[in-house]
Each structure stands twice: as structure tokens, then as C-alpha cells.
Design an enzyme around this catalytic site. Structure first.
Site, PDB file in Angstrom:
ATOM      1  N   PRO A 163       0.790  -1.222   0.000  1.00  0.00           N
ATOM      2  CA  PRO A 163       0.000   0.000   0.000  1.00  0.00           C
ATOM      3  C   PRO A 163       0.827   1.279   0.000  1.00  0.00           C
ATOM      4  CG  PRO A 163      -0.183  -1.148   2.097  1.00  0.00           C
ATOM      5  CD  PRO A 163       0.500  -2.084   1.144  1.00  0.00           C
ATOM      6  N   ASN A 164       0.325   2.219  -0.763  1.00  0.00           N
ATOM      7  CA  ASN A 164       0.842   3.594  -0.869  1.00  0.00           C
ATOM      8  C   ASN A 164       2.121   3.706  -1.693  1.00  0.00           C
ATOM      9  OD1 ASN A 164      -1.222   4.879   0.740  1.00  0.00           O
ATOM     10  ND2 ASN A 164      -0.315   3.818   2.481  1.00  0.00           N
ATOM     11  N   ARG A 201       5.419  12.127  -3.160  1.00  0.00           N
ATOM     12  CA  ARG A 201       5.326  12.745  -1.826  1.00  0.00           C
ATOM     13  C   ARG A 201       6.494  12.225  -0.973  1.00  0.00           C
ATOM     14  NH1 ARG A 201       0.312  13.202   1.665  1.00  0.00           N
ATOM     15  NH2 ARG A 201       1.969  14.386   2.639  1.00  0.00           N
ATOM     16  N   TYR A 230      11.584   8.711   0.939  1.00  0.00           N
ATOM     17  CA  TYR A 230      11.519   7.645  -0.063  1.00  0.00           C
ATOM     18  C   TYR A 230      12.207   7.988  -1.385  1.00  0.00           C
ATOM     19  CZ  TYR A 230       8.066   5.795   3.202  1.00  0.00           C
ATOM     20  OH  TYR A 230       7.438   5.324   4.325  1.00  0.00           O
ATOM     21  N   ASN A 281       8.084  -5.622  -1.051  1.00  0.00           N
ATOM     22  CA  ASN A 281       8.015  -4.478  -0.149  1.00  0.00           C
ATOM     23  C   ASN A 281       6.551  -4.391   0.279  1.00  0.00           C
ATOM     24  OD1 ASN A 281       7.867  -2.119   1.221  1.00  0.00           O
ATOM     25  ND2 ASN A 281       9.038  -0.904  -0.252  1.00  0.00           N
ATOM     26  N   ALA A 301       3.178  -0.862   4.749  1.00  0.00           N
ATOM     27  CA  ALA A 301       2.790  -0.927   6.169  1.00  0.00           C
ATOM     28  C   ALA A 301       2.258  -2.308   6.565  1.00  0.00           C
ATOM     29  CB  ALA A 301       1.755   0.153   6.466  1.00  0.00           C
ATOM     30  N   HIS A 309       4.217  -4.604   9.042  1.00  0.00           N
ATOM     31  CA  HIS A 309       4.145  -4.502  10.498  1.00  0.00           C
ATOM     32  C   HIS A 309       2.834  -5.016  11.073  1.00  0.00           C
ATOM     33  CE1 HIS A 309       7.418  -1.938   9.315  1.00  0.00           C
ATOM     34  NE2 HIS A 309       6.595  -1.079   8.732  1.00  0.00           N
ATOM     35  N   ASP A 352       1.491 -15.749   6.424  1.00  0.00           N
ATOM     36  CA  ASP A 352       0.977 -17.101   6.183  1.00  0.00           C
ATOM     37  C   ASP A 352       1.078 -17.466   4.708  1.00  0.00           C
ATOM     38  OD1 ASP A 352       0.397 -17.489   8.854  1.00  0.00           O
ATOM     39  OD2 ASP A 352      -1.746 -17.085   8.659  1.00  0.00           O
ATOM     40  N   GLU A 356      12.734  -9.523   1.501  1.00  0.00           N
ATOM     41  CA  GLU A 356      11.934  -8.388   1.993  1.00  0.00           C
ATOM     42  C   GLU A 356      12.732  -7.113   1.743  1.00  0.00           C
ATOM     43  OE1 GLU A 356      11.050  -8.841   6.157  1.00  0.00           O
ATOM     44  OE2 GLU A 356      10.322  -6.775   6.348  1.00  0.00           O
ATOM     45  N   HIS A 384      12.841  -2.898   1.879  1.00  0.00           N
ATOM     46  CA  HIS A 384      12.302  -1.601   2.314  1.00  0.00           C
ATOM     47  C   HIS A 384      13.193  -0.487   1.797  1.00  0.00           C
ATOM     48  CE1 HIS A 384       9.401  -3.490   4.882  1.00  0.00           C
ATOM     49  NE2 HIS A 384      10.352  -4.289   5.310  1.00  0.00           N
ATOM     50  N   ILE A 385      12.556   0.553   1.327  1.00  0.00           N
ATOM     51  CA  ILE A 385      13.301   1.700   0.785  1.00  0.00           C
ATOM     52  C   ILE A 385      13.985   2.455   1.930  1.00  0.00           C
ATOM     53  CG2 ILE A 385      13.040   3.896  -0.440  1.00  0.00           C
ATOM     54  CD1 ILE A 385      10.514   2.552  -1.794  1.00  0.00           C
ATOM     55  N   SER A 386      13.219   2.720   2.973  1.00  0.00           N
ATOM     56  CA  SER A 386      13.764   3.472   4.106  1.00  0.00           C
ATOM     57  C   SER A 386      14.369   2.512   5.130  1.00  0.00           C
ATOM     58  CB  SER A 386      12.644   4.290   4.775  1.00  0.00           C
ATOM     59  OG  SER A 386      11.671   3.426   5.349  1.00  0.00           O
ATOM     60  N   ARG A 434      13.363   4.580  12.280  1.00  0.00           N
ATOM     61  CA  ARG A 434      12.101   5.317  12.286  1.00  0.00           C
ATOM     62  C   ARG A 434      11.264   4.953  13.532  1.00  0.00           C
ATOM     63  NH1 ARG A 434       9.434   4.879   6.536  1.00  0.00           N
ATOM     64  NH2 ARG A 434       8.251   6.638   7.384  1.00  0.00           N
ATOM     65  N   ARG A 453       7.576   0.526  13.360  1.00  0.00           N
ATOM     66  CA  ARG A 453       8.134   0.003  12.102  1.00  0.00           C
ATOM     67  C   ARG A 453       9.282  -0.987  12.349  1.00  0.00           C
ATOM     68  NH1 ARG A 453       5.740   3.405   8.197  1.00  0.00           N
ATOM     69  NH2 ARG A 453       5.387   5.482   9.045  1.00  0.00           N
TER      70      ARG A 453
HETATM   71  O1  CA2 Z   1      10.582   1.850   3.619  1.00  0.00           O
HETATM   72  C1  CA2 Z   1       9.742   1.182   3.045  1.00  0.00           C
HETATM   73  O2  CA2 Z   1       9.900   0.732   1.904  1.00  0.00           O
HETATM   74  C2  CA2 Z   1       8.394   0.921   3.719  1.00  0.00           C
HETATM   75  O3  CA2 Z   1       7.999  -0.413   3.412  1.00  0.00           O
HETATM   76  C3  CA2 Z   1       7.418   1.905   3.116  1.00  0.00           C
HETATM   77  C4  CA2 Z   1       6.051   1.885   3.766  1.00  0.00           C
HETATM   78  C5  CA2 Z   1       6.165   1.981   5.282  1.00  0.00           C
HETATM   79  O4  CA2 Z   1       4.889   1.837   5.874  1.00  0.00           O
HETATM   80  C6  CA2 Z   1       7.094   0.928   5.840  1.00  0.00           C
HETATM   81  O5  CA2 Z   1       7.191   1.106   7.237  1.00  0.00           O
HETATM   82  C7  CA2 Z   1       8.475   1.055   5.225  1.00  0.00           C
HETATM   83  C8  CA2 Z   1       5.206   3.062   3.279  1.00  0.00           C
HETATM   84  C9  CA2 Z   1       5.088   3.170   1.822  1.00  0.00           C
HETATM   85  C10 CA2 Z   1       4.473   4.487   1.503  1.00  0.00           C
HETATM   86  O6  CA2 Z   1       5.129   5.007   0.391  1.00  0.00           O
HETATM   87  C11 CA2 Z   1       4.985   6.318   0.126  1.00  0.00           C
HETATM   88  C12 CA2 Z   1       5.824   6.835  -0.810  1.00  0.00           C
HETATM   89  C13 CA2 Z   1       5.749   8.160  -1.135  1.00  0.00           C
HETATM   90  C14 CA2 Z   1       4.789   8.979  -0.532  1.00  0.00           C
HETATM   91  C15 CA2 Z   1       3.947   8.443   0.417  1.00  0.00           C
HETATM   92  C16 CA2 Z   1       4.035   7.100   0.729  1.00  0.00           C
END
Ligand code: CA2
Length: 148
Positions: free
Chosen positions: A11-12, A19, A24, A75, A78, A81, A88, A99, A101-103, A108, A112
Site C-alpha cells: 500500500p501507498n 510525496r 523515499y 516491499n 505498512a 508490520h 501465512d 523483503e 524496504h526503501i527506508s 524510524r 516500524r
Molecule cells: O521503507 C519502506 O519501503 C516501507 O515499506 C514503506 C512503507 C512503510 O509503511 C514501511 O514502514 C516502510 C510506506 C510506503 C508508503 O510510500 C509512500 C511513498 C511516497 C509517498 C507516500 C508514501
């Protein structure tokens, strides 16, 4: 033997590059997909690349991968978590799971720091920006090459 890698984004992540660039980066998900396609060609991997905001859709893709893919790079956003359901589904997949993750989730908020998906993942990458996807593909190719 299959060299199909299914890259799944939760998601997202469709908002990538649009954004929060301080967290990110400025590349869009389409940019990431294009870079993955180029690298997959070099590594002789077949690639599927998808994103969904819906948990069930990610689960359905993981189920489908059971029949087709050698590896999943995920990836989960959210859902990382929160989702025992995704864990499963991954536990029912026999191939390689990375797995990604970008960040750096560990730098954080504390919510997370825990990942359900890490209980299944063969490798975890975090904090390398979108480069983490390329590094994940390189790891998959290495593991598949080693399997012969
Ligand atoms: O760091 C990552 O890749 C995450 O999986 C990104 C998730 C976050 O909930 C994880 O804790 C870490 C969030 C993805 C949302 O991506 C956005 C990118 C640009 C603007 C808004 C959201």
C-alpha cells in the site's frame, strides 16, 4: 527451472516519487520498475512487477507465485508490520523470499521495527533507497545461480 521473480509492492507505494521525497526519494514506482526490468534482463531473470493497496490482492499474487515463480521480492509497505495473513501466504511459498524496504525502518518509529514478513524472508534489505530493489534482484540471481 523457473527464473521468474515476482516483485510485489504494498500500500501507498504507488505514491513513490510524488510525496515525502526526504524519506523515499524522488524516483517513481514506474522508474523502479524500469530499472528492475533492465537489470533482470542482464541477470537473465524473468520479471513480474506489481503494486496493490489491497491486502487480498498481494495474497492472491503470492498464491499464484507458488506455481510459477522462483522468488518473491516484496516491499509489503505498512502490511510489513501488521499482516499475519501475508506471512501465512509467504510461508506457503517454497521459493526465495526477499523483503525490501526503501527506508531504514529501524531508524524510524518503533512500530516500524517489527516485521511479520521477516519471520519468513531469506534476506531483508532496508535503508538503501530504491537501489534496494536492484540489490534484491542481484541476491535472487546469485541464489538461483548457486542452485544450478
Ligand atoms: O521503507 C519502506 O519501503 C516501507 O515499506 C514503506 C512503507 C512503510 O509503511 C514501511 O514502514 C516502510 C510506506 C510506503 C508508503 O510510500 C509512500 C511513498 C511516497 C509517498 C507516500 C508514501
Amino acid at each position: 527451472m523457473s527464473r521468474l521473480v515476482h516483485v510485489l509492492n504494498g500500500p501507498n507505494l504507488n505514491l513513490l516519487g510524488k510525496r515525502q521525497p526526504q524519506i523515499y526519494g524522488s524516483e517513481t514506482l514506474a522508474d523502479v520498475e524500469a530499472a528492475c526490468r533492465t537489470l533482470a534482463g542482464e541477470l537473465k531473470l524473468e520479471l513480474r512487477f506489481d503494486q496493490s493497496n489491497r491486502e487480498y490482492e498481494l495474497i492472491d499474487w503470492i498464491h499464484a507465485a507458488r506455481e510459477t515463480a522462483a522468488a518473491i521480492v516484496i516491499n509489503p509497505g505498512a502490511f510489513t508490520h501488521t499482516s499475519i495473513a501475508i506471512l501465512d501466504a509467504l510461508n506457503a511459498f517454497d521459493g526465495i523470499v526477499i523483503e525490501c524496504h526503501i527506508s531504514n525502518v529501524h531508524k524510524r518509529e518503533s512500530f516500524r521495527h517489527h516485521s511479520y514478513v521477516s519471520l519468513r524472508a531469506d534476506g531483508v534489505i532496508a535503508g538503501f533507497g530504491t537501489q534496494g530493489y536492484a540489490l534484491s534482484l542481484r541476491r535472487v540471481a546469485h541464489l538461483l545461480d548457486a542452485k544450478g
